[in-house]
Design a protein around this motif. Structure first.
Motif, short mmCIF file in Angstrom:
data_model
loop_
_atom_site.label_atom_id
_atom_site.label_comp_id
_atom_site.label_asym_id
_atom_site.label_seq_id
_atom_site.Cartn_x
_atom_site.Cartn_y
_atom_site.Cartn_z
N ASN A 62 31.24 48.71 39.18
CA ASN A 62 30.66 49.16 37.73
C ASN A 62 31.20 48.65 36.43
N GLU A 63 32.49 48.08 36.61
CA GLU A 63 33.25 47.72 35.25
C GLU A 63 33.18 46.29 34.72
N GLY A 64 32.14 45.53 35.49
CA GLY A 64 31.82 44.26 34.86
C GLY A 64 32.28 43.39 35.58
N VAL A 65 32.07 41.99 35.56
CA VAL A 65 32.35 40.99 36.37
C VAL A 65 33.89 40.41 36.01
N ILE A 66 34.19 40.38 35.08
CA ILE A 66 35.67 40.00 35.00
C ILE A 66 36.48 40.96 35.53
N ASN A 67 36.31 42.24 35.32
CA ASN A 67 37.21 43.14 35.76
C ASN A 67 37.28 43.16 37.38
N TYR A 68 36.14 42.78 38.04
CA TYR A 68 36.03 43.10 39.36
C TYR A 68 36.54 41.66 39.85
N ALA A 69 36.50 40.53 39.13
CA ALA A 69 37.05 39.26 39.74
C ALA A 69 38.68 39.56 39.53
N ASN A 70 38.98 40.25 38.51
CA ASN A 70 40.36 40.27 38.44
C ASN A 70 41.02 41.21 39.27
N ARG A 71 40.21 42.45 39.80
CA ARG A 71 40.89 43.02 41.08
C ARG A 71 40.84 42.36 42.33
N ILE A 72 39.87 41.38 42.52
CA ILE A 72 40.05 40.56 43.85
C ILE A 72 41.10 39.73 43.74
N ARG A 73 41.25 39.00 42.64
CA ARG A 73 42.42 37.94 42.41
C ARG A 73 43.71 38.57 42.84
N ALA A 95 31.66 37.09 41.10
CA ALA A 95 32.98 37.34 40.65
C ALA A 95 33.96 36.26 41.16
N LEU A 96 33.79 35.57 42.45
CA LEU A 96 34.39 34.46 43.01
C LEU A 96 34.42 33.22 42.08
N ARG A 97 33.12 32.98 41.65
CA ARG A 97 33.24 31.87 40.62
C ARG A 97 33.90 32.15 39.32
N GLU A 98 34.14 33.50 38.72
CA GLU A 98 34.72 33.60 37.82
C GLU A 98 36.23 33.56 38.21
N ILE A 99 36.85 33.85 39.26
CA ILE A 99 38.21 33.52 39.60
C ILE A 99 38.31 32.20 39.68
N ASP A 100 37.48 31.30 40.10
CA ASP A 100 37.61 29.68 40.26
C ASP A 100 37.58 29.29 38.76
N LYS A 101 37.10 29.98 37.89
CA LYS A 101 36.98 29.30 36.31
C LYS A 101 38.38 29.59 35.75
N GLN A 102 38.73 30.94 36.17
CA GLN A 102 40.25 31.21 35.56
C GLN A 102 41.23 30.52 36.34
N ASN A 103 40.94 30.22 37.46
CA ASN A 103 42.21 29.62 38.32
C ASN A 103 41.71 28.55 39.34
N PRO A 104 41.32 27.51 39.15
CA PRO A 104 40.56 26.49 39.96
C PRO A 104 41.58 26.29 41.04
N ASN A 105 42.65 26.45 41.15
CA ASN A 105 43.59 26.08 42.13
C ASN A 105 43.79 27.56 43.19
N SER A 106 43.22 28.60 43.10
CA SER A 106 43.38 29.79 43.76
C SER A 106 43.18 29.79 45.15
N PHE A 107 42.04 29.07 45.35
CA PHE A 107 41.48 28.76 46.58
C PHE A 107 40.91 27.29 46.98
N GLY A 108 40.94 27.06 48.12
CA GLY A 108 40.36 25.81 48.47
C GLY A 108 38.83 25.69 48.58
N GLY A 109 38.25 26.63 48.55
CA GLY A 109 36.71 26.57 48.21
C GLY A 109 36.15 28.00 48.27
N PHE A 110 34.83 28.00 47.71
CA PHE A 110 34.02 29.42 47.79
C PHE A 110 32.73 29.14 48.34
#
Length: 228
Positions: A62-73, A95-110
């Protein structure tokens, strides 16, 4: 549940083909007000059948997309890399798309499914105070009328698709019937389920939650990424 199993089976086949027998890390991201238990069956099955190592976490949503994405990352740093894949359901996919936006090299794909990547209209309804039963009824009625009656497609698109279907011969006629008529009796059986669905929405959608604010169509969050 059957649809979920079908989607996940398809996802795992794609992962298996893409990996060429190499073991991969899979990060599973759950949706709104859910937790890591959502994926329990997939953890063991993916390890057993597809030679992938599953990782999942339970986070508040419930903390917003960016905070959720940061927790996952931050929690998945140990498995990140080009041989790792993230799979997200609903909010988890956003949230995974947000992670990819912040760091495109974090995963090989989503891979995402059921993810409102352009916003969720139901969130707008919750924020605006639209009665949930009204929203559900309208949604079921729209589905019952079939894609040809969709209000999001203009008259020319509907006419073009209908003509194309007719000239496909017998299969085209069948397609028209399925798209415009057959969906009605199929969806009639859902009438008894809508009341429970409405209560579920009331339980998990709080208009004051930052996540609901973010997921609404044309929200500040989605407008901020509209040019990406």
């Amino acid at each position: 549940m059957n649809m979920k199993n079908l989607l996940l089976t398809t996802v795992m086949i794609l992962i298996s083909l893409a990996s060429f027998g190499q073991e991969r890390n899979i990060l599973w991201a759950h949706g709104l007000n859910s937790n890591g238990d959502f994926w329990n069956d997939e953890y063991s099955r993916s390890q057993r059948d597809f030679r992938v190592r599953s990782t999942g976490f339970s986070f508040p949503t419930n903390e917003g997309v960016i905070n959720y994405a940061n927790r996952i990352r931050n929690s998945s740093i140990g498995i990140q890399g080009n041989q790792s894949i993230g799979i997200g359901h609903s909010l988890g996919g956003v949230a995974l798309r947000e992670i990819d936006k912040q760091n495109p090299n974090s995963f090989g794909g989503f891979i995402t499914f059921g993810a409102p990547l352009d916003g969720a209209r139901i969130a707008n309804g919750v924020i605006q105070g639209t009665p949930i039963n009204q929203f559900v009824t309208q949604s079921v009625d729209n589905l019952r009328r079939g894609p040809i009656a969709s209000s999001t497609r203009n008259v020319w698109q509907k006419f073009r698709d209908t003509v194309n279907d007719v000239f496909k011969g017998g299969k085209g006629i069948t397609s028209i019937l399925i798209r415009s008529i057959a969906s009605r009796p199929v969806l009639d059986v859902t009438n008894d389920l809508t009341e429970g669905f409405e209560q579920t929405i009331l339980d998990i959608y709080d208009p004051n939650d930052q996540t609901i604010q973010d997921l609404a169509e044309n929200s500040n969050y989605f407008n901020s990424i509209s040019n990406l």
